[in-house]
Design a protein around this motif. Structure first.
Motif, PDB file in Angstrom:
ATOM      1  N   VAL A 176       5.016   0.614   2.360  1.00  0.00           N
ATOM      2  CA  VAL A 176       3.745   1.009   1.765  1.00  0.00           C
ATOM      3  C   VAL A 176       3.126  -0.212   1.082  1.00  0.00           C
ATOM      4  CG1 VAL A 176       2.589   2.671   0.280  1.00  0.00           C
ATOM      5  CG2 VAL A 176       4.696   3.303   1.435  1.00  0.00           C
ATOM      6  N   VAL A 177       2.410  -1.002   1.873  1.00  0.00           N
ATOM      7  CA  VAL A 177       1.771  -2.228   1.395  1.00  0.00           C
ATOM      8  C   VAL A 177       0.343  -2.263   1.936  1.00  0.00           C
ATOM      9  CG1 VAL A 177       3.907  -3.554   1.239  1.00  0.00           C
ATOM     10  CG2 VAL A 177       2.635  -3.532   3.391  1.00  0.00           C
ATOM     11  N   GLY A 178      -0.427  -3.218   1.452  1.00  0.00           N
ATOM     12  CA  GLY A 178      -1.771  -3.408   1.976  1.00  0.00           C
ATOM     13  C   GLY A 178      -2.645  -2.181   1.781  1.00  0.00           C
ATOM     14  N   PHE A 179      -3.502  -1.929   2.766  1.00  0.00           N
ATOM     15  CA  PHE A 179      -4.370  -0.759   2.700  1.00  0.00           C
ATOM     16  C   PHE A 179      -3.557   0.532   2.715  1.00  0.00           C
ATOM     17  CE2 PHE A 179      -8.610  -2.629   4.443  1.00  0.00           C
ATOM     18  CZ  PHE A 179      -8.755  -3.319   3.257  1.00  0.00           C
ATOM     19  N   GLY A 180      -2.402   0.517   3.381  1.00  0.00           N
ATOM     20  CA  GLY A 180      -1.545   1.696   3.378  1.00  0.00           C
ATOM     21  C   GLY A 180      -1.130   2.092   1.976  1.00  0.00           C
ATOM     22  N   ARG A 181      -0.820   1.108   1.132  1.00  0.00           N
ATOM     23  CA  ARG A 181      -0.453   1.395  -0.263  1.00  0.00           C
ATOM     24  C   ARG A 181      -1.630   1.985  -1.022  1.00  0.00           C
ATOM     25  NH1 ARG A 181      -1.011  -0.928  -5.109  1.00  0.00           N
ATOM     26  NH2 ARG A 181      -2.131  -2.720  -4.225  1.00  0.00           N
ATOM     27  N   LEU A 182      -2.832   1.437  -0.792  1.00  0.00           N
ATOM     28  CA  LEU A 182      -4.004   1.966  -1.490  1.00  0.00           C
ATOM     29  C   LEU A 182      -4.322   3.388  -1.042  1.00  0.00           C
ATOM     30  CD1 LEU A 182      -6.436  -1.114  -1.606  1.00  0.00           C
ATOM     31  CD2 LEU A 182      -4.877  -0.270  -3.369  1.00  0.00           C
ATOM     32  N   PHE A 183      -4.225   3.654   0.259  1.00  0.00           N
ATOM     33  CA  PHE A 183      -4.446   5.022   0.740  1.00  0.00           C
ATOM     34  C   PHE A 183      -3.449   5.985   0.096  1.00  0.00           C
ATOM     35  CE2 PHE A 183      -6.702   3.327   4.615  1.00  0.00           C
ATOM     36  CZ  PHE A 183      -7.882   4.004   4.380  1.00  0.00           C
ATOM     37  N   GLU A 184      -2.195   5.577   0.012  1.00  0.00           N
ATOM     38  CA  GLU A 184      -1.164   6.412  -0.601  1.00  0.00           C
ATOM     39  C   GLU A 184      -1.462   6.644  -2.078  1.00  0.00           C
ATOM     40  OE1 GLU A 184       2.450   8.598  -0.437  1.00  0.00           O
ATOM     41  OE2 GLU A 184       1.319   7.641   1.183  1.00  0.00           O
ATOM     42  N   LEU A 185      -1.873   5.599  -2.774  1.00  0.00           N
ATOM     43  CA  LEU A 185      -2.173   5.692  -4.203  1.00  0.00           C
ATOM     44  C   LEU A 185      -3.364   6.614  -4.455  1.00  0.00           C
ATOM     45  CD1 LEU A 185      -1.820   4.672  -7.161  1.00  0.00           C
ATOM     46  CD2 LEU A 185      -3.363   2.779  -6.552  1.00  0.00           C
ATOM     47  N   TYR A 186      -4.437   6.424  -3.693  1.00  0.00           N
ATOM     48  CA  TYR A 186      -5.649   7.207  -3.926  1.00  0.00           C
ATOM     49  C   TYR A 186      -5.448   8.675  -3.580  1.00  0.00           C
ATOM     50  CZ  TYR A 186      -7.958   2.633  -4.188  1.00  0.00           C
ATOM     51  OH  TYR A 186      -8.327   1.358  -4.528  1.00  0.00           O
ATOM     52  N   SER A 187      -4.781   8.956  -2.453  1.00  0.00           N
ATOM     53  CA  SER A 187      -4.587  10.353  -2.052  1.00  0.00           C
ATOM     54  C   SER A 187      -3.625  11.067  -3.001  1.00  0.00           C
ATOM     55  CB  SER A 187      -4.069  10.426  -0.615  1.00  0.00           C
ATOM     56  OG  SER A 187      -2.822   9.754  -0.491  1.00  0.00           O
ATOM     57  N   ALA A 188      -2.585  10.387  -3.469  1.00  0.00           N
ATOM     58  CA  ALA A 188      -1.606  11.018  -4.364  1.00  0.00           C
ATOM     59  C   ALA A 188      -2.228  11.381  -5.701  1.00  0.00           C
ATOM     60  CB  ALA A 188      -0.408  10.098  -4.569  1.00  0.00           C
ATOM     61  N   ASN A 189      -3.224  10.613  -6.132  1.00  0.00           N
ATOM     62  CA  ASN A 189      -3.864  10.863  -7.423  1.00  0.00           C
ATOM     63  C   ASN A 189      -5.235  11.538  -7.284  1.00  0.00           C
ATOM     64  OD1 ASN A 189      -2.140   9.341  -9.635  1.00  0.00           O
ATOM     65  ND2 ASN A 189      -2.192   8.011  -7.834  1.00  0.00           N
TER      66      ASN A 189
ATOM     67  N   PHE B 194     -10.690   6.832  -2.149  1.00  0.00           N
ATOM     68  CA  PHE B 194     -10.126   7.039  -0.823  1.00  0.00           C
ATOM     69  C   PHE B 194     -11.196   6.889   0.257  1.00  0.00           C
ATOM     70  CE2 PHE B 194      -9.010   9.650   2.808  1.00  0.00           C
ATOM     71  CZ  PHE B 194      -7.670   9.347   3.031  1.00  0.00           C
ATOM     72  N   TRP B 195     -12.322   7.583   0.078  1.00  0.00           N
ATOM     73  CA  TRP B 195     -13.389   7.519   1.079  1.00  0.00           C
ATOM     74  C   TRP B 195     -14.042   6.142   1.122  1.00  0.00           C
ATOM     75  CZ3 TRP B 195     -14.028  10.610   4.981  1.00  0.00           C
ATOM     76  CH2 TRP B 195     -13.581  11.936   4.911  1.00  0.00           C
ATOM     77  N   ALA B 196     -14.143   5.487  -0.024  1.00  0.00           N
ATOM     78  CA  ALA B 196     -14.708   4.136  -0.052  1.00  0.00           C
ATOM     79  C   ALA B 196     -13.858   3.177   0.774  1.00  0.00           C
ATOM     80  CB  ALA B 196     -14.819   3.649  -1.495  1.00  0.00           C
ATOM     81  N   LEU B 197     -12.533   3.268   0.606  1.00  0.00           N
ATOM     82  CA  LEU B 197     -11.630   2.418   1.386  1.00  0.00           C
ATOM     83  C   LEU B 197     -11.708   2.755   2.864  1.00  0.00           C
ATOM     84  CD1 LEU B 197      -9.433   0.243   1.382  1.00  0.00           C
ATOM     85  CD2 LEU B 197      -7.750   2.039   0.961  1.00  0.00           C
ATOM     86  N   LEU B 198     -11.812   4.045   3.177  1.00  0.00           N
ATOM     87  CA  LEU B 198     -11.901   4.461   4.571  1.00  0.00           C
ATOM     88  C   LEU B 198     -13.191   3.955   5.216  1.00  0.00           C
ATOM     89  CD1 LEU B 198     -10.147   6.113   6.519  1.00  0.00           C
ATOM     90  CD2 LEU B 198     -11.526   8.110   5.947  1.00  0.00           C
ATOM     91  N   LEU B 199     -14.297   3.995   4.473  1.00  0.00           N
ATOM     92  CA  LEU B 199     -15.562   3.484   4.999  1.00  0.00           C
ATOM     93  C   LEU B 199     -15.509   1.978   5.226  1.00  0.00           C
ATOM     94  CD1 LEU B 199     -18.299   5.495   3.054  1.00  0.00           C
ATOM     95  CD2 LEU B 199     -17.527   5.798   5.409  1.00  0.00           C
TER      96      LEU B 199
END
Length: 252
Positions: A199-212, A218-223
């Protein structure tokens, strides 16, 4: 695109969806879909941060290395398959199988073989990209007229020279099409790898944003990810259109 006989400007469909997104978000129907304006504001906020830039660097490195391996291996293999009936019959079933297989299911196997780290993420990225590159290169080589190759050999060209001066250039439109689609698939591969492997890079951020439940983040990173993939695809598509004239040289 036309509506009631009127020609709408390019990207108008995206604008329509953006307006609908904003309306649904402002109605506050679900926490999972914030207003688009809030997401765009959050995007401007998080992009300059150190956490985003660090995650982007890790993801970009894995993506570039993985796609580099996919291109460096996929194009020569595709050329060999297009040139040799024997190699084509040996490899084509495997290439088709891996292209259609759910590659996400192979990630746990890769973790056992290569460990939990960036190496496995890179291999996952390459596996998502390589098969379409192989198939499109093979298709381009099979369309090359045999008279071109015979003419090159009659002038004393070696197999190595024929590879770069005939096969690569004449099959370039299909090669670039395969690279374009392969790179798009690789974006998915690198994110899946970072989510499942380490869980590193963008994967870590996706995990962090969705868990909280930080859905704006989350949507900003996805865009950002969608925009990067779209820009990459359009850039390669533009290059692909620029070299289409090489296809004419395949005719006898």
């Amino acid at each position: 695109m036309k509506l009631f006989g009127y020609k709408l400007p390019m990207m108008s469909s995206l604008l329509i969806w953006a307006v609908l997104w904003e309306i649904v978000g402002q109605l506050d129907m679900t926490i999972l879909l914030p207003p688009l304006s809030a997401i765009l504001a959050k995007m401007v906020e998080i992009v300059p941060t150190n956490s985003f830039l660090s995650a982007f660097g890790v993801t970009a490195r894995a993506f570039l290395v993985g796609t580099g391996f996919a291109v460096a291996i996929g194009i020569p293999v595709g050329v060999l398959m297009g040139k040799s009936v024997l190699i084509d019959r040996l490899l084509l079933p495997w290439v088709n199988m891996f292209l259609s297989a759910p590659l996400t299911a192979l990630v746990p196997v890769l973790m056992v073989l290569f460990g939990i780290g960036e190496q496995t993420v890179i291999i996952t990225t390459a596996l998502f990209a390589i098969w379409i590159i192989v198939l499109d290169t093979r298709a381009g080589v099979k369309q090359i007229s045999s008279s071109l190759v015979e003419m090159a050999h009659s002038f004393g060209a070696s197999s190595f020279q024929a590879f770069f001066k005939i096969y690569i250039w004449a099959a370039l439109p299909e090669i670039l099409a395969g690279v374009r689609i392969g790179f798009i698939r690789a974006v998915k591969g690198v994110i899946i790898g970072q989510l499942l492997v380490s869980v590193v890079g963008f994967g870590r951020l996706f995990e962090l944003y969705s868990a909280n439940f930080l859905m704006e983040h989350f949507w900003a990173l996805l865009l950002v990810l969608f925009f990067a993939a779209f820009t990459l695809a359009e850039g390669l598509g533009y290059l692909e259109r620029k070299v289409d004239y090489y296809a004419a040289s395949r005719a006898p």
